[in-house]
Design a protein around this motif. Structure first.
Motif, short mmCIF file in Angstrom:
data_model
loop_
_atom_site.label_atom_id
_atom_site.label_comp_id
_atom_site.label_asym_id
_atom_site.label_seq_id
_atom_site.Cartn_x
_atom_site.Cartn_y
_atom_site.Cartn_z
N ALA A 129 -3.17 2.40 -8.54
CA ALA A 129 -3.36 0.99 -8.19
C ALA A 129 -2.19 0.14 -8.67
O ALA A 129 -1.72 -0.75 -7.94
CB ALA A 129 -4.66 0.48 -8.80
N LEU A 133 0.54 -2.03 -6.60
CA LEU A 133 0.83 -3.43 -6.89
C LEU A 133 2.33 -3.67 -6.99
O LEU A 133 2.84 -4.68 -6.47
CB LEU A 133 0.14 -3.86 -8.19
CG LEU A 133 0.39 -5.31 -8.61
CD1 LEU A 133 -0.16 -6.29 -7.57
CD2 LEU A 133 -0.23 -5.59 -9.98
N TYR A 211 -6.17 -9.08 -7.31
CA TYR A 211 -5.96 -7.63 -7.27
C TYR A 211 -6.95 -6.94 -8.19
O TYR A 211 -6.67 -6.65 -9.36
CB TYR A 211 -4.52 -7.31 -7.67
CG TYR A 211 -4.04 -5.95 -7.22
CD1 TYR A 211 -3.59 -5.74 -5.92
CD2 TYR A 211 -4.03 -4.87 -8.10
CE1 TYR A 211 -3.14 -4.50 -5.50
CE2 TYR A 211 -3.58 -3.61 -7.70
CZ TYR A 211 -3.14 -3.44 -6.40
OH TYR A 211 -2.69 -2.20 -5.99
N CYS A 213 -10.50 -4.04 -8.46
CA CYS A 213 -10.99 -2.75 -7.94
C CYS A 213 -11.61 -2.84 -6.55
O CYS A 213 -11.30 -2.00 -5.69
CB CYS A 213 -12.00 -2.15 -8.92
SG CYS A 213 -11.25 -1.38 -10.36
N VAL A 216 -8.94 -2.77 -3.89
CA VAL A 216 -7.98 -1.66 -3.86
C VAL A 216 -8.74 -0.40 -3.47
O VAL A 216 -9.57 0.10 -4.23
CB VAL A 216 -7.30 -1.47 -5.23
CG1 VAL A 216 -6.29 -0.33 -5.18
CG2 VAL A 216 -6.62 -2.76 -5.69
N VAL A 223 -3.83 5.19 -3.17
CA VAL A 223 -4.24 3.91 -2.60
C VAL A 223 -4.01 3.96 -1.09
O VAL A 223 -2.90 4.26 -0.62
CB VAL A 223 -3.45 2.75 -3.22
CG1 VAL A 223 -3.77 1.44 -2.50
CG2 VAL A 223 -3.80 2.61 -4.70
N VAL A 226 -5.24 -2.25 0.63
CA VAL A 226 -5.38 -3.41 -0.27
C VAL A 226 -5.95 -4.55 0.56
O VAL A 226 -5.43 -4.87 1.63
CB VAL A 226 -4.04 -3.82 -0.89
CG1 VAL A 226 -4.21 -5.08 -1.74
CG2 VAL A 226 -3.49 -2.70 -1.77
#
Length: 333
Positions: A129, A133, A211, A213, A216, A223, A226
């Motif tokens: 994650a 990002l 951002y 859980c 994501v 991942v 998003v």
């Protein structure tokens, strides 16, 4: 009107609204997800699966257009994961506005991205994650570079992030105990005074600003999507970083876990290295991010979107973090 009646009324209108996309005979089911917006799953055998979103009355139309433009930008960036880019209508629009029985509905159709929400007790998910990002930040920095398109205020601007709340009124509104009122008030005063220096010295860019859980999606520890860019704005990159850091590294009602912090920082660094100034100011930015949540959630409390206890829990979490910073020697990350 109860939520169930509201959803039932909206479901009756979905098929009619979907004609803007030339969709007929869809299967429509409420997702029962989301705090702000109303969403439905839509399945069309010949086209696939989608999410139909009806935006909250409190979301400005300009912000929705900003979000859609941002998603269209990200679509062109060859990301390693998907983002929910709105599907254009027959006329090429991504937002439909309808007057239904005197009520204005604003709706969009998004592709359904398959995956499971990342688990913040899974170190592999945390690393994946945070790596995503970092990749996202790299490309978000290319959008709205002069801050001419962003609609929302900086999330670190405590005095302007919610129109119903003055920061120093928060302890009174929440009816906190006297000792908590003193501590929160002291922190808020300090952060209001120090925040401008962060905005003068640290990198600014477009940020995701939510951002977490649920936003994501992962599959096989990677991942794959998003979601939810509705709070995106031009802001401190570090503020977005610490918001995600806090979420992914703090078990419920506990202090940050250093093993999780290491996994998070290692993943993010695969795409972006924080500047020395950001590293030096990380603790202050983290505190500011927590205060920002409290002020904004207090506004949501007044709008009856969240419970009083949920906001008080946020206050407790903020005070836990401040205690942890006070008891931690050296860099807490």
């Amino acid at each position: 009107m109860t939520n169930s009646k509201k959803l039932q009324l909206l479901e009756q209108d979905i098929i009619e609204i979907l004609l803007y996309w030339s969709i007929s005979n869809p299967t429509v089911k409420p997702t029962n997800q989301g705090t702000v917006n109303t969403t439905f799953f839509v399945e069309v055998p010949s086209l696939g699966k989608f999410v139909f979103k009806i935006y909250s009355d409190t979301t400005a139309t300009a912000q929705i257009h900003y979000e859609h433009a941002l998603l269209q930008h990200l679509q062109s960036c060859n990301l390693s994961f998907a983002v929910p880019v709105p599907v254009p209508t027959n006329s090429g629009e991504t937002l439909v506005t309808i007057n239904k029985d005197g009520k204005i509905l604003r709706a969009a159709l998004l592709p359904l991205i398959l995956g499971q929400p990342a688990e913040r007790d899974n170190l592999i998910h945390i690393g994946a994650a945070s790596q995503a990002l970092g990749e996202l930040h790299k490309h978000l920095a290319e959008f709205d570079t002069d801050a001419q398109k962003s609609q929302l205020p900086n999330w670190g601007n405590l005095e302007n992030i919610h129109p119903l709340v003055a920061p120093l009124d928060v302890p009174r509104i929440l009816e906190l105990e006297y000792s908590e009122q003193e501590r929160i008030t002291k922190s808020l005063i300090e952060l209001i005074e120090m925040a401008p220096s962060l905005y003068k010295t640290l990198p600014l860019q477009t940020t995701h600003a939510d951002y977490l859980c649920p936003n994501v999606l992962v599959n096989e520890n990677q991942v794959v999507g998003v979601l939810d860019f509705e709070f995106a704005t031009y802001d401190l990159r570090l503020l977005d970083y610490v918001a995600a850091l806090d979420h992914f590294t703090r078990p419920s009602k506990q202090i940050p876990n250093k093993e999780r912090i290491k996994a998070f920082s290692t993943g993010y660094a695969k795409h972006i290295s924080l500047s020395q100034s950001e590293i030096d100011k990380l603790t202050l930015a983290w505190r500011l991010q927590q205060a920002s949540c409290i002020v904004y959630w207090t506004g949501w409390l007044l709008e009856k979107k969240v419970t009083h206890q949920s906001v008080v829990d946020g206050v407790i979490k903020m005070l836990q973090l401040e205690d942890w910073f006070g008891n931690t020697t050296g860099a807490p990350y």
